[in-house]
Design a protein around this motif. Structure first.
Motif, PDB file in Angstrom:
ATOM      1  N   VAL A   1       0.839  -1.199   0.000  1.00 11.84           N
ATOM      2  CA  VAL A   1       0.000   0.000   0.000  1.00 11.84           C
ATOM      3  C   VAL A   1       0.873   1.246   0.000  1.00 11.84           C
ATOM      4  CG1 VAL A   1      -1.639   1.355   1.365  1.00 11.84           C
ATOM      5  CG2 VAL A   1      -1.982  -1.103   1.092  1.00 11.84           C
ATOM      6  N   ARG A   2       1.885   1.254   0.849  1.00 10.60           N
ATOM      7  CA  ARG A   2       2.769   2.414   0.936  1.00 10.60           C
ATOM      8  C   ARG A   2       3.421   2.717  -0.408  1.00 10.60           C
ATOM      9  NH1 ARG A   2       7.965   4.445   2.103  1.00 10.60           N
ATOM     10  NH2 ARG A   2       8.926   2.471   1.502  1.00 10.60           N
ATOM     11  N   LEU A   3       3.956   1.685  -1.049  1.00 11.45           N
ATOM     12  CA  LEU A   3       4.627   1.895  -2.329  1.00 11.45           C
ATOM     13  C   LEU A   3       3.648   2.313  -3.418  1.00 11.45           C
ATOM     14  CD1 LEU A   3       7.178  -1.067  -2.348  1.00 11.45           C
ATOM     15  CD2 LEU A   3       7.636   1.354  -1.928  1.00 11.45           C
ATOM     16  N   ALA A   4       2.456   1.743  -3.411  1.00 15.16           N
ATOM     17  CA  ALA A   4       1.451   2.124  -4.409  1.00 15.16           C
ATOM     18  C   ALA A   4       1.100   3.600  -4.283  1.00 15.16           C
ATOM     19  CB  ALA A   4       0.201   1.260  -4.242  1.00 15.16           C
ATOM     20  N   VAL A   5       0.960   4.071  -3.063  1.00 13.93           N
ATOM     21  CA  VAL A   5       0.619   5.481  -2.829  1.00 13.93           C
ATOM     22  C   VAL A   5       1.780   6.394  -3.228  1.00 13.93           C
ATOM     23  CG1 VAL A   5       0.117   7.188  -1.032  1.00 13.93           C
ATOM     24  CG2 VAL A   5      -1.063   4.980  -1.017  1.00 13.93           C
TER      25      VAL A   5
ATOM     26  N   LEU B   1       4.502  13.292  -0.480  1.00  9.91           N
ATOM     27  CA  LEU B   1       5.615  13.663  -1.344  1.00  9.91           C
ATOM     28  C   LEU B   1       6.944  13.637  -0.592  1.00  9.91           C
ATOM     29  CD1 LEU B   1       3.999  16.576  -3.384  1.00  9.91           C
ATOM     30  CD2 LEU B   1       4.488  14.252  -4.170  1.00  9.91           C
ATOM     31  N   LEU B   2       6.918  14.015   0.671  1.00  8.47           N
ATOM     32  CA  LEU B   2       8.136  13.943   1.474  1.00  8.47           C
ATOM     33  C   LEU B   2       8.607  12.498   1.615  1.00  8.47           C
ATOM     34  CD1 LEU B   2       7.393  16.569   4.255  1.00  8.47           C
ATOM     35  CD2 LEU B   2       9.292  16.654   2.626  1.00  8.47           C
ATOM     36  N   ASP B   3       7.663  11.593   1.779  1.00  8.69           N
ATOM     37  CA  ASP B   3       8.013  10.172   1.876  1.00  8.69           C
ATOM     38  C   ASP B   3       8.614   9.653   0.577  1.00  8.69           C
ATOM     39  OD1 ASP B   3       7.487   9.564   4.479  1.00  8.69           O
ATOM     40  OD2 ASP B   3       5.884   8.139   4.072  1.00  8.69           O
ATOM     41  N   THR B   4       7.992   9.987  -0.540  1.00 11.11           N
ATOM     42  CA  THR B   4       8.501   9.483  -1.819  1.00 11.11           C
ATOM     43  C   THR B   4       9.839  10.110  -2.152  1.00 11.11           C
ATOM     44  OG1 THR B   4       7.917   8.984  -4.111  1.00 11.11           O
ATOM     45  CG2 THR B   4       7.294  11.150  -3.324  1.00 11.11           C
ATOM     46  N   LEU B   5      10.027  11.383  -1.780  1.00  8.00           N
ATOM     47  CA  LEU B   5      11.312  12.044  -2.002  1.00  8.00           C
ATOM     48  C   LEU B   5      12.417  11.365  -1.199  1.00  8.00           C
ATOM     49  CD1 LEU B   5      13.089  14.362  -3.043  1.00  8.00           C
ATOM     50  CD2 LEU B   5      12.262  15.733  -1.114  1.00  8.00           C
ATOM     51  N   THR B   6      12.135  11.084   0.052  1.00  7.79           N
ATOM     52  CA  THR B   6      13.132  10.435   0.915  1.00  7.79           C
ATOM     53  C   THR B   6      13.518   9.073   0.372  1.00  7.79           C
ATOM     54  OG1 THR B   6      12.290  11.607   2.861  1.00  7.79           O
ATOM     55  CG2 THR B   6      13.581   9.619   3.253  1.00  7.79           C
TER      56      THR B   6
ATOM     57  N   GLU C   1      14.497  13.600 -12.981  1.00  7.08           N
ATOM     58  CA  GLU C   1      13.652  12.470 -12.604  1.00  7.08           C
ATOM     59  C   GLU C   1      12.396  12.959 -11.875  1.00  7.08           C
ATOM     60  OE1 GLU C   1      14.048   9.312 -13.168  1.00  7.08           O
ATOM     61  OE2 GLU C   1      16.092   9.223 -13.972  1.00  7.08           O
ATOM     62  N   PRO C   2      11.345  12.115 -11.812  1.00 11.66           N
ATOM     63  CA  PRO C   2      10.167  12.491 -11.020  1.00 11.66           C
ATOM     64  C   PRO C   2      10.507  12.890  -9.586  1.00 11.66           C
ATOM     65  CG  PRO C   2       9.643  10.611 -12.387  1.00 11.66           C
ATOM     66  CD  PRO C   2      11.109  10.867 -12.572  1.00 11.66           C
ATOM     67  N   ALA C   3      11.459  12.194  -8.954  1.00 13.80           N
ATOM     68  CA  ALA C   3      11.833  12.552  -7.586  1.00 13.80           C
ATOM     69  C   ALA C   3      12.410  13.965  -7.526  1.00 13.80           C
ATOM     70  CB  ALA C   3      12.848  11.555  -7.035  1.00 13.80           C
TER      71      ALA C   3
ATOM     72  N   ALA D   1       1.711   9.119  -6.282  1.00 10.89           N
ATOM     73  CA  ALA D   1       1.892  10.545  -5.985  1.00 10.89           C
ATOM     74  C   ALA D   1       2.936  11.175  -6.891  1.00 10.89           C
ATOM     75  CB  ALA D   1       2.282  10.722  -4.523  1.00 10.89           C
ATOM     76  N   ASP D   2       4.101  10.518  -7.048  1.00 11.62           N
ATOM     77  CA  ASP D   2       5.118  11.179  -7.875  1.00 11.62           C
ATOM     78  C   ASP D   2       4.767  11.113  -9.359  1.00 11.62           C
ATOM     79  OD1 ASP D   2       5.977   8.615  -8.553  1.00 11.62           O
ATOM     80  OD2 ASP D   2       7.882   8.744  -7.512  1.00 11.62           O
ATOM     81  N   ASP D   3       4.074  10.064  -9.797  1.00  6.43           N
ATOM     82  CA  ASP D   3       3.615  10.027 -11.197  1.00  6.43           C
ATOM     83  C   ASP D   3       2.633  11.166 -11.481  1.00  6.43           C
ATOM     84  OD1 ASP D   3       5.153   7.839 -11.794  1.00  6.43           O
ATOM     85  OD2 ASP D   3       3.528   6.391 -11.734  1.00  6.43           O
ATOM     86  N   LEU D   4       1.674  11.343 -10.578  1.00  2.57           N
ATOM     87  CA  LEU D   4       0.656  12.375 -10.791  1.00  2.57           C
ATOM     88  C   LEU D   4       1.236  13.784 -10.673  1.00  2.57           C
ATOM     89  CD1 LEU D   4      -2.354  10.766  -8.872  1.00  2.57           C
ATOM     90  CD2 LEU D   4      -2.190  11.175 -11.336  1.00  2.57           C
TER      91      LEU D   4
END
Length: 224
Positions: free
Chosen positions: A35-39, A82-87, A123-125, A43-46
């Motif tokens: 679930v975490r990875l899917a979210v 977004l902070l989570d995906t960036l990290t 990159e998206p990140a 988020a970064d794709d959108l």
């Protein structure tokens, strides 16, 4: 992860807009990693597709294939996501590799690292970081979360990486000088991207690397 130009990054494979990630139901106090990875991926794709202003929790939930309530159970806002995906993404993308390069190894390794930083911004990140830095100028909570979390931690990684790289070349500077060298190393790249919105070219990477290494040697001589 999908690059901005549509090619596929080594980080992860892209997810089609109509495709939902299969997730595992949360049945205990710990959230499912799927679930975490899917979210995070949604988020970064959108963000890349629609921009920060148009990014919503509803949109992230739909793309990830999870309930909106599931997202709010673990994140307070889209900024937190977004902070989570960036990290997650920056940990590998901005890692220092001190032992690479040959010949003038210090310059080669420093140039290689700056090139990775330049690539990261494409990159998206990297787009996530740019969006959060922009939002931080308007919102104090975003600024505090970004600076106290990701930026502070990345700063420590950059200082440690530069210290190790210089040490391999027999260059040793004190913490005050090291702090300034990190500013001089990364400042031109951030300025090019965030102020002018322009890509970082090879000439900027190489000249910045060369000048910082030269200054570090001068500082080391002064300190000895």
């Amino acid at each position: 992860m999908r690059r901005v130009d549509g090619t596929i990054s080594a980080t992860r494979k892209p997810q089609a807009a109509c495709e939902k990630t299969t997730v595992i139901s949360r049945t205990g106090p710990r959230r499912s990693e799927s679930v975490r990875l899917a979210v995070l991926h949604a988020a970064d794709d959108l963000l890349v597709e629609r921009g920060f202003a148009a990014l919503t929790i509803e949109g992230i939930a739909h793309r990830a294939g999870v309930a909106k309530q599931t997202i709010y159970r673990w994140w307070k806002s889209k900024v937190d996501i977004l902070l989570d995906t960036l990290t997650d993404d920056a940990r590998e993308a901005l890692a220092w590799h001190v032992d690479e390069g040959d010949g003038d190894s210090g310059k080669d390794a420093l140039t290689s690292h700056l090139q990775r930083v330049a690539d990261f911004f494409e990159e998206p990140a990297g787009k996530v970081l740019q969006a959060l830095l922009g939002q931080a100028q308007l919102d104090g909570d975003t600024a505090a979360s970004l600076r106290d979390g990701f930026l502070r931690e990345q700063r420590e990684r950059d200082k440690a990486g530069l210290r190790d790289l210089l040490g391999c070349d027999g260059i040793f500077v004190d913490d005050r000088h090291l702090d300034r060298l990190v500013d001089l190393l990364l400042g031109p790249l951030y300025h090019r991207v965030l102020v002018f919105g322009a890509p970082i070219d090879k000439e900027l990477v190489e000249s910045t690397s060369r000048l910082v290494l030269t200054l570090a040697r001068e500082m080391s001589t002064e300190a000895s």
